[in-house]
Design a protein around this motif. Sequence first.
Motif, PDB file in Angstrom:
ATOM      1  N   GLU A  86       0.305   2.799 -10.551  1.00 53.25           N
ATOM      2  CA  GLU A  86       1.346   1.764 -10.476  1.00 53.25           C
ATOM      3  C   GLU A  86       1.729   1.275 -11.877  1.00 53.25           C
ATOM      4  OE1 GLU A  86       2.996  -0.233  -7.942  1.00 53.25           O
ATOM      5  OE2 GLU A  86       2.579   1.616  -6.868  1.00 53.25           O
ATOM      6  N   SER A 121      -5.780   2.578  -2.859  1.00 56.90           N
ATOM      7  CA  SER A 121      -5.025   1.549  -3.565  1.00 56.90           C
ATOM      8  C   SER A 121      -5.418   0.255  -2.876  1.00 56.90           C
ATOM      9  CB  SER A 121      -3.529   1.793  -3.405  1.00 56.90           C
ATOM     10  OG  SER A 121      -3.186   1.692  -2.049  1.00 56.90           O
ATOM     11  N   ALA A 167      -3.509  -1.504  -1.147  1.00 57.28           N
ATOM     12  CA  ALA A 167      -2.908  -1.435   0.192  1.00 57.28           C
ATOM     13  C   ALA A 167      -3.798  -0.623   1.132  1.00 57.28           C
ATOM     14  CB  ALA A 167      -1.524  -0.802   0.104  1.00 57.28           C
ATOM     15  N   LYS A 212       5.231  -5.922  -3.113  1.00 57.87           N
ATOM     16  CA  LYS A 212       5.036  -4.466  -3.035  1.00 57.87           C
ATOM     17  C   LYS A 212       3.751  -4.072  -2.309  1.00 57.87           C
ATOM     18  CE  LYS A 212       5.714  -0.292  -5.615  1.00 57.87           C
ATOM     19  NZ  LYS A 212       6.140   0.336  -6.846  1.00 57.87           N
ATOM     20  N   ARG A 238       4.127  -4.609   1.374  1.00 60.23           N
ATOM     21  CA  ARG A 238       4.962  -3.569   2.006  1.00 60.23           C
ATOM     22  C   ARG A 238       4.168  -2.281   2.190  1.00 60.23           C
ATOM     23  NH1 ARG A 238       8.750  -4.819  -2.005  1.00 60.23           N
ATOM     24  NH2 ARG A 238       8.806  -2.672  -2.735  1.00 60.23           N
ATOM     25  N   ASN A 239       3.392  -1.915   1.160  1.00 61.82           N
ATOM     26  CA  ASN A 239       2.571  -0.693   1.250  1.00 61.82           C
ATOM     27  C   ASN A 239       1.507  -0.826   2.335  1.00 61.82           C
ATOM     28  OD1 ASN A 239       4.054   0.308  -0.814  1.00 61.82           O
ATOM     29  ND2 ASN A 239       2.509   0.077  -2.392  1.00 61.82           N
ATOM     30  N   THR A 240       0.918  -2.034   2.447  1.00 61.50           N
ATOM     31  CA  THR A 240      -0.081  -2.282   3.486  1.00 61.50           C
ATOM     32  C   THR A 240       0.568  -2.106   4.858  1.00 61.50           C
ATOM     33  OG1 THR A 240      -1.247  -3.846   2.062  1.00 61.50           O
ATOM     34  CG2 THR A 240      -1.674  -4.036   4.423  1.00 61.50           C
ATOM     35  N   GLU A 269       3.190  -0.359   5.614  1.00 64.20           N
ATOM     36  CA  GLU A 269       3.476   1.063   5.830  1.00 64.20           C
ATOM     37  C   GLU A 269       2.220   1.797   6.308  1.00 64.20           C
ATOM     38  OE1 GLU A 269       5.945   4.466   3.344  1.00 64.20           O
ATOM     39  OE2 GLU A 269       5.701   2.466   2.517  1.00 64.20           O
ATOM     40  N   ASN A 270       1.084   1.477   5.667  1.00 67.71           N
ATOM     41  CA  ASN A 270      -0.192   2.101   6.064  1.00 67.71           C
ATOM     42  C   ASN A 270      -0.624   1.655   7.455  1.00 67.71           C
ATOM     43  OD1 ASN A 270      -0.952   3.810   3.908  1.00 67.71           O
ATOM     44  ND2 ASN A 270      -1.462   2.028   2.663  1.00 67.71           N
TER      45      ASN A 270
END
Length: 418
Positions: free
Chosen positions: A120, A168, A170, A196, A199-201, A203-204
């Motif tokens: 990142e 990561s 997330a 960010k 959002r990644n969390t 998505e996962n």
Amino acid sequence: MKDYHISKHHSFYTIGLNYKKADAVVRGKFSLDDNAISALLAQAKDQDIDGLLATSTCNRTELHGFAQHPFQLIKLLCDNTTGTVEEFQEVAYVYKNNEAIGHLFRVGTGLDSQILGDFEIISQLKQSFNRSKKMGIANPFIERLTNSVIQASKRIKNETEISSGATSVAFASVQYILRNVPDITSKNILLFGTGKIGRNTCENLIKHTKKNQITLINRTKDKAERIAGKFDLVVKDYGDLQTEIRTSDVLVVATGAQSPTICKEMVYTKKPLLILDLSIPKNVSDDVSELENVTVIHLDHLSQMTDETLARRKQFVPKAESIIETVKADFIQWLETRKFAPVIKALKSKLKTMKDEEMDYQSKKRADFDAQQADIISDRIIQKITKQFANHLKGDHVDADSSLALIQKVFQLEIDTQ
């Protein structure tokens, strides 16, 4: 490298703090948002600093730049954040010249990240450079160094597997939820904020749950709707936050505000509630964890989670370090060349003056003097002499400073350092 000949100031410093010694609260005090970075760079310019990078992430805040003394950079940081010099000194590090260069390479290539191999930071470094360049505070040294770190990062990504496997903050968040919330597919998940990591969390989480279990709330609803549209999630108004918390089993907070957005009064639940605070500074008040049924987990706890993925990544560190050494050596060589370029230029100029005087003398003395031929031969000899000096200065075991001083003395050179 006593003098870089590349800045008005002689030394390059890194001053900063990171997750190793500074907890989330302290890091929050020294975090810089975009406006603060712009103000800091403008202030540095007023102080005649000609090369500076400012980076601030949830894990670290660092300034990399030229100064008369590192305190100049420390004061710039404290002037533009809520932290004090005393607080900074308790957790800070200061690196100079080669150490500062080495540190930036480690940071930019994910070797110094809270989660090993987290890339990142490189996009943040690019942003920092672009901002400095735009504001006219990125000298050739800063530009070349940033590009070298980006090059090392690309090579490490392509030539090693240090960032392989999903790990990561997330990923760690989702792992934590899956391990600690039984029967997740029947639970309600609320994401508050659109940071960010959040959002990644999200998505996962979608991979492990049903989409209609996840609700998204943000202060500005249109931003929430844009993100929700991508994942086909439910969006609720900011005014519904308290009601939604009541029915949630998991609350993920990723608001990125400068002060807590979730306080004790907002949380009322009769069933177990897991709150993940993925923000720096903390966005969940400390007293929330006093509530019955409520567990609050912060970013720092999640980052300490190690798994087989991280253990596997560690084996690629030596290869990554050797790539860094190669790219760094090229940068140092460029730097040394920049350092002695003014002397070589002055030497060339001196030899050319000698040549012109001799040509003038010979053309007056000899009627058959071939000026054109003599000019070609002389220039080639000058080229060969200066190349010999340059090669000597590039040598690994040469004290460049002493050699430069000797060349200046012998040829009585006047150096233009600009």
